[in-house]
Design a protein around this motif. Structure first.
Motif, PDB file in Angstrom:
ATOM      1  N   THR A 157     -28.195   5.738  -1.484  1.00 52.12           N
ATOM      2  CA  THR A 157     -26.747   5.574  -1.591  1.00 52.12           C
ATOM      3  C   THR A 157     -25.985   6.484  -0.631  1.00 52.12           C
ATOM      4  OG1 THR A 157     -26.719   7.142  -3.451  1.00 52.12           O
ATOM      5  CG2 THR A 157     -26.794   4.788  -3.982  1.00 52.12           C
ATOM      6  N   GLN A 158     -26.646   7.504  -0.126  1.00 49.59           N
ATOM      7  CA  GLN A 158     -25.990   8.404   0.823  1.00 49.59           C
ATOM      8  C   GLN A 158     -26.228   7.999   2.278  1.00 49.59           C
ATOM      9  OE1 GLN A 158     -27.353  12.348  -0.244  1.00 49.59           O
ATOM     10  NE2 GLN A 158     -25.794  12.589  -1.822  1.00 49.59           N
ATOM     11  N   MET A 159     -27.088   7.001   2.486  1.00 47.51           N
ATOM     12  CA  MET A 159     -27.334   6.538   3.844  1.00 47.51           C
ATOM     13  C   MET A 159     -26.104   5.815   4.387  1.00 47.51           C
ATOM     14  SD  MET A 159     -31.206   4.966   3.739  1.00 47.51           S
ATOM     15  CE  MET A 159     -31.319   4.805   5.523  1.00 47.51           C
ATOM     16  N   LYS A 160     -25.929   5.849   5.677  1.00 48.73           N
ATOM     17  CA  LYS A 160     -24.885   5.053   6.302  1.00 48.73           C
ATOM     18  C   LYS A 160     -25.279   3.575   6.179  1.00 48.73           C
ATOM     19  CE  LYS A 160     -23.570   8.625   9.627  1.00 48.73           C
ATOM     20  NZ  LYS A 160     -23.466   8.992  11.066  1.00 48.73           N
ATOM     21  N   PRO A 161     -24.305   2.677   5.986  1.00 53.21           N
ATOM     22  CA  PRO A 161     -24.627   1.255   5.779  1.00 53.21           C
ATOM     23  C   PRO A 161     -25.569   0.672   6.828  1.00 53.21           C
ATOM     24  CG  PRO A 161     -22.317   1.635   5.338  1.00 53.21           C
ATOM     25  CD  PRO A 161     -22.847   2.926   5.895  1.00 53.21           C
ATOM     26  N   TYR A 162     -25.359   0.991   8.108  1.00 56.49           N
ATOM     27  CA  TYR A 162     -26.201   0.381   9.136  1.00 56.49           C
ATOM     28  C   TYR A 162     -27.572   1.051   9.223  1.00 56.49           C
ATOM     29  CZ  TYR A 162     -22.217  -2.404  10.337  1.00 56.49           C
ATOM     30  OH  TYR A 162     -21.171  -3.305  10.260  1.00 56.49           O
ATOM     31  N   ASP A 163     -27.664   2.300   8.754  1.00 51.35           N
ATOM     32  CA  ASP A 163     -28.982   2.927   8.638  1.00 51.35           C
ATOM     33  C   ASP A 163     -29.776   2.246   7.532  1.00 51.35           C
ATOM     34  OD1 ASP A 163     -28.385   4.679  10.657  1.00 51.35           O
ATOM     35  OD2 ASP A 163     -27.875   6.356   9.334  1.00 51.35           O
ATOM     36  N   PHE A 164     -29.084   1.902   6.452  1.00 52.14           N
ATOM     37  CA  PHE A 164     -29.758   1.205   5.354  1.00 52.14           C
ATOM     38  C   PHE A 164     -30.215  -0.179   5.804  1.00 52.14           C
ATOM     39  CE2 PHE A 164     -29.421  -1.259   1.241  1.00 52.14           C
ATOM     40  CZ  PHE A 164     -30.575  -0.709   0.684  1.00 52.14           C
ATOM     41  N   GLN A 165     -29.387  -0.826   6.598  1.00 52.58           N
ATOM     42  CA  GLN A 165     -29.741  -2.136   7.147  1.00 52.58           C
ATOM     43  C   GLN A 165     -31.002  -2.033   8.010  1.00 52.58           C
ATOM     44  OE1 GLN A 165     -26.496  -4.919   8.511  1.00 52.58           O
ATOM     45  NE2 GLN A 165     -27.391  -4.454  10.507  1.00 52.58           N
ATOM     46  N   GLU A 166     -31.074  -0.999   8.838  1.00 53.39           N
ATOM     47  CA  GLU A 166     -32.250  -0.782   9.674  1.00 53.39           C
ATOM     48  C   GLU A 166     -33.481  -0.462   8.830  1.00 53.39           C
ATOM     49  OE1 GLU A 166     -32.992  -1.179  12.714  1.00 53.39           O
ATOM     50  OE2 GLU A 166     -31.040  -1.622  13.597  1.00 53.39           O
ATOM     51  N   LEU A 167     -33.268   0.215   7.717  1.00 54.79           N
ATOM     52  CA  LEU A 167     -34.379   0.509   6.806  1.00 54.79           C
ATOM     53  C   LEU A 167     -34.983  -0.780   6.265  1.00 54.79           C
ATOM     54  CD1 LEU A 167     -36.099   2.460   5.084  1.00 54.79           C
ATOM     55  CD2 LEU A 167     -34.259   2.426   3.390  1.00 54.79           C
ATOM     56  N   VAL A 182     -30.908  -8.087  14.203  1.00 55.19           N
ATOM     57  CA  VAL A 182     -30.247  -7.232  13.219  1.00 55.19           C
ATOM     58  C   VAL A 182     -28.777  -7.172  13.604  1.00 55.19           C
ATOM     59  CG1 VAL A 182     -30.096  -4.943  12.178  1.00 55.19           C
ATOM     60  CG2 VAL A 182     -32.325  -5.857  12.849  1.00 55.19           C
ATOM     61  N   ALA A 183     -27.901  -7.494  12.690  1.00 61.50           N
ATOM     62  CA  ALA A 183     -26.473  -7.580  12.989  1.00 61.50           C
ATOM     63  C   ALA A 183     -25.913  -6.241  13.451  1.00 61.50           C
ATOM     64  CB  ALA A 183     -25.714  -8.068  11.760  1.00 61.50           C
ATOM     65  N   PRO A 184     -25.126  -6.244  14.529  1.00 65.94           N
ATOM     66  CA  PRO A 184     -24.444  -5.024  14.966  1.00 65.94           C
ATOM     67  C   PRO A 184     -23.247  -4.763  14.051  1.00 65.94           C
ATOM     68  CG  PRO A 184     -23.795  -6.856  16.335  1.00 65.94           C
ATOM     69  CD  PRO A 184     -24.850  -7.390  15.400  1.00 65.94           C
ATOM     70  N   PRO A 185     -22.624  -3.594  14.145  1.00 66.93           N
ATOM     71  CA  PRO A 185     -21.429  -3.325  13.336  1.00 66.93           C
ATOM     72  C   PRO A 185     -20.362  -4.401  13.547  1.00 66.93           C
ATOM     73  CG  PRO A 185     -22.215  -1.316  14.372  1.00 66.93           C
ATOM     74  CD  PRO A 185     -23.023  -2.438  14.959  1.00 66.93           C
ATOM     75  N   GLY A 186     -19.704  -4.774  12.463  1.00 69.55           N
ATOM     76  CA  GLY A 186     -18.682  -5.815  12.535  1.00 69.55           C
ATOM     77  C   GLY A 186     -19.030  -6.962  11.608  1.00 69.55           C
ATOM     78  N   LYS A 187     -18.257  -8.029  11.672  1.00 70.65           N
ATOM     79  CA  LYS A 187     -18.516  -9.191  10.828  1.00 70.65           C
ATOM     80  C   LYS A 187     -19.838  -9.838  11.212  1.00 70.65           C
ATOM     81  CE  LYS A 187     -13.697 -10.284   9.761  1.00 70.65           C
ATOM     82  NZ  LYS A 187     -12.639 -11.328   9.773  1.00 70.65           N
ATOM     83  N   ASP A 188     -20.594 -10.250  10.176  1.00 70.73           N
ATOM     84  CA  ASP A 188     -21.932 -10.783  10.432  1.00 70.73           C
ATOM     85  C   ASP A 188     -22.099 -12.230   9.995  1.00 70.73           C
ATOM     86  OD1 ASP A 188     -22.201 -10.665   7.599  1.00 70.73           O
ATOM     87  OD2 ASP A 188     -22.916  -8.611   7.747  1.00 70.73           O
ATOM     88  N   GLY A 189     -21.084 -12.825   9.441  1.00 72.32           N
ATOM     89  CA  GLY A 189     -21.187 -14.218   9.008  1.00 72.32           C
ATOM     90  C   GLY A 189     -22.062 -14.421   7.789  1.00 72.32           C
ATOM     91  N   GLY A 190     -22.313 -13.349   7.024  1.00 67.92           N
ATOM     92  CA  GLY A 190     -23.094 -13.478   5.793  1.00 67.92           C
ATOM     93  C   GLY A 190     -24.561 -13.194   5.959  1.00 67.92           C
TER      94      GLY A 190
END
Length: 250
Positions: A157-167, A182-190
């Motif tokens: 829960t303390q990870m940055k959102p995009y770090d969690f995504q990479e995990l 892997v979606a870059p920062p910004g809108k991802d279309g779901g």
């Protein structure tokens, strides 16, 4: 714990069951114990601490719940306690606290009687000093498991959102899937991650992943939005640190 009678233990455990039964999906052990503490009046002995700083009240209750687990009345998983149907029936049937706890102890002893005293190598199994030793091992394991899951949850829960995504993408790679995007920062279309079972992505299924690092549970509407982006040969994975609403888990 000679200053705690079987009746008193039954009173504490029955009240604990009432608290947990109000939550069909279970409660975190720590939360359940705190609610129990707010609803009972402790004796001077129960309110004391051990030399290591641990609360005597908590140890008394945790120790007693080992019997209810072996009786099939309570399930402990990843720090969450859930009362089973058998536990609800027992709570309804055995209204006298002492009788309630005595039945749990009886069922514990039945379980204990089926256990071998030695393993295949001839070594003594843990808890060889009798029921107290077995219960103590179980209680210690339960607490260690709870602490471990709390540490994991805190870390995630303390990870940055995009770090969690990479995990999550890294976990798929570790399972021999080929992560194509892997979606870059910004809108991802779901969709946050696309993965395939082969390097070229020629074999179905195509795996679409949505990742959320949030405390809120995913609702039915949130899941439907994700399902709308899945094709006939797609497999969808929805990863959320906040879990899912109870209706989605049934």
């Amino acid at each position: 714990m000679a200053e705690v009678t079987r009746r008193r233990t039954g009173e504490l455990v029955r009240k604990l069951f009432e608290i947990i039964m109000a939550k069909p999906d279970g409660m975190r052990a720590k939360d359940a114990l705190e609610v129990l503490l707010s609803k009972v009046k402790l004796t001077e002995y129960e309110a004391g601490d051990y030399s290591n700083g641990s609360r005597r009240f908590e140890k008394i209750v945790r120790f007693a719940t080992v019997d209810t687990v072996k009786a099939g009345w309570l399930v402990k998983s990843k720090g969450t306690w859930t009362v089973t149907e058998a536990g609800r029936d027992a709570h309804s049937k055995f209204t006298d606290p002492e009788v309630f706890y005595k039945e749990a102890v009886r069922l514990y002893r039945e379980w204990k009687a089926t256990r071998p005293e030695k393993d295949d190598t001839g070594a003594e199994l843990p808890g060889g000093d009798g029921p107290v030793g077995e219960r103590e091992v179980a209680r210690t394991f339960d607490e260690a498991e709870e602490e471990a899951w709390q540490d994991v949850e805190k870390f995630l829960t303390q990870m940055k959102p995009y770090d969690f995504q990479e995990l999550v993408a890294g976990l798929l790679r570790a399972m021999d899937y080929h992560v194509a995007w892997v979606a870059p920062p910004g809108k991802d279309g779901g969709v946050d991650i696309l993965a395939f079972s082969d390097p070229l992505g020629t074999r179905p299924p195509r795996i679409k992943v949505q990742v959320k690092r949030q405390q809120q549970s995913v609702t039915v509407d949130g899941l439907r939005s994700f399902m709308a982006v899945l094709g006939d040969e797609d497999v969808g994975l929805f990863v959320n640190t906040g879990g899912f609403t109870p209706t989605l888990l049934k």
